[in-house]
Write an enzyme that holds these catalytic residues in place. Structure first.
Site: not given
Ligand code: NAD
Ligand code: UGA
Length: 445
Positions: A272, A157
């Protein structure tokens, strides 16, 4: 009707599945989680995460073709496609501690899928995982398969928090990696058919499994590297009189470089970037590539440097001590338009200031977590936070900070009144006219 189940109702699972349900009325989507409070919140009017536009999407499909449930096993059993979107944090102990991804949650989800399944399934890696994870997952599933066929796909994602709905509605690309076998291609096509409901064909990229897994880590590393590059330049700007916004603009107008993601800041945060780069570093080390590992490690080192440089600047400007001085912190979230404070740079800055015995008063437009509230003084208003303060630190670029009445703030502060703008959101010259001493990142004093 195709049935989808997503394990993990977090920042990714919740919004992603809500958008799939919204765009695909012919598909039934169940989002399951072991956390009872999280699922209750998804079923209430107060969703567990703040994300612009999310409420409307959820309200539109909840209880029609979108369901949130703690009955993990039932929904996995019924599903044709199972997304796994559980958390994959950095390991805190054992082999690879501090770098490698902790796949405990992933493994337990995979074992549970193997336990409850009675029909063939496509299992989709939605979480960010180390390259080659699909191989491990495949082993767990096939060794417990009871004659069931599993196809593993990698579908990382790319949404960013604060713009998740917009990113999901209109993604730059959707990436699907699968096995290069007839069954693998069939599974890729099945997932492609889901996204084709709203994503144009040419934006759905298909690759082999390992390329998809690695592309996710690579994308985050490249994004974070841009921020560390511009932040490294900001230090040089401060030393030379150049202005980092002007430099970033001049550099970014080169179409090969591009203008986005070049905002100098107090440092990047979020759950992340750091975790995924550490994971990449660990994978490089495990593959006997120490030079490559060292290269990516530097992105994190510059980020740490930027945060401590900011704290040092505050303390040194305020006559080398902030002990017992009230410092107002405006913004605690790791970026605007989210309530998420995971790995926010504000934590390091606040810890640095507390280490020098400052008295902090924190205001963020989103409610603070109970743990943060216990440790520091949180208030509900920027004017309350800055009242009688010696300094204001802006740590998140919330739009409302640009509209504050800084004359009013100045009048109610101790003098000299300092502003340390960690996001370059305020007009420093206007504030100087009012009487503030202003420090912006990468700009002349
Ligand atoms: P999160 O902690 O918000 O959500 C994960 C959820 O999974 C939790 O609610 C937890 O209770 C649940 N969970 C864990 N083990 C489980 C199980 N065995 N059965 C059922 N539920 C279970 O995490 P997130 O921010 O949504 O991130 C999830 C993944 O996506 C991570 O690998 C992260 O790196 C990736 N990711 C995150 C973002 C972001 O913006 N947060 C963007 C892209 C990718
Ligand atoms: C980031 C990536 O942008 C997503 O594409 C990815 O899916 C995600 O991580 C993930 O894998 O979790 P996110 O962390 O939600 O998304 O937010 P960003 O907009 O990337 O910002 C990350 C950090 O960088 C923030 O603290 C932001 O303030 C900082 N940032 C961003 C800067 O300091 N300067 C910039 O120009 C941009």
């Amino acid at each position: 009707m195709v049935k989808i189940c997503c394990i993990g109702a977090g920042y990714v699972g919740g919004p992603t599945m809500a958008v799939i349900a919204y765009k695909c009325p012919d598909i039934e989507v169940a989002v399951v989680d072991i956390s009872v409070p999280r699922i209750s919140a998804w079923n209430s009017d107060q969703l567990p995460i703040y994300e612009p536009g999310l409420d409307d999407v959820v309200k539109h499909c909840r209880c029609k073709n979108l369901f949130f449930s703690t009955d993990v096993e039932k929904h996995v059993f019924e599903a044709d496609i199972v997304f796994v979107s559980v958390n994959t944090p950095t390991k805190t102990r054992g082999l690879g501690a501090g770098k490698a991804a902790d796949l405990t949650y992933w493994e337990s989800a995979a074992r549970m899928i193997a336990d409850v399944s009675k029909s063939d399934k496509i299992v989709v890696e939605k979480s960010t995982v180390p390259v080659k994870t699909a191989e491990a997952i495949e082993k767990i599933l096939t060794h417990n398969s009871k004659g069931i066929n599993y196809q593993i796909l990698s579908n990382p994602e790319f949404l960013a928090e604060g713009t998740a709905i917009q990113d999901l509605f209109n993604p730059d690309r959707v990436l699907i990696g699968g096995r290069e076998t007839p069954e693998g291609y069939k599974a890729v096509k099945a997932l492609k058919d889901v996204y084709s409901h709203w994503v144009p064909e040419d934006r759905i990229l298909t690759t082999n499994l390992w390329s998809a897994e690695l592309s996710k880590l690579a994308a985050n590393a490249f994004l974070a590297q841009r921020i560390s590059s511009v932040n490294a330049m900001s230090a040089l700007c401060e030393a030379t009189g150049a202005d980092v916004s002007q430099v970033a603009y001049a550099v970014g107008t080169d179409s090969r470089i591009g203008p986005k993601f070049l905002n100098a800041s107090v440092g990047f945060g979020g759950s992340c970037f750091q975790k995924d780069i550490l994971n990449l570093v660990y994978i490089c080390e495990c593959n006997g590539l120490p030079e490559v590992a060292e290269y990516w490690k530097q992105v994190i080192k510059i980020n740490d440097y930027q945060k401590s440089r900011f704290v040092n600047r505050i303390v040194s400007s305020m006559f080398n001590t902030v002990a017992n001085k009230k410092v107002a912190i405006l913004g605690f979230a790791f970026k605007k338009d989210t309530g998420d404070t995971r790995e926010t740079p504000a934590i390091d800055v606040c810890q640095g200031l507390l280490g020098d015995k400052a008295q902090l008063s924190i205001y963020d437009p989103q409610p603070m977590s109970p743990t943060t509230k216990k440790k520091v003084h949180c208030v509900w208003d920027a004017y309350e936070a800055t009242k009688d303060a010696h300094a204001v630190c802006i740590l998140t670029e919330w739009d409302e900070f640009k509209k504050l009445d800084f004359q009013r703030i100045y009048d109610n502060m101790q003098k000299p009144a300092f502003v340390f703008d960690g996001r370059n959101v305020v007009d420093a010259n206007k504030l100087r006219e009012i009487g503030f001493i202003v420090y912006s990142i990468g700009k002349p004093l």
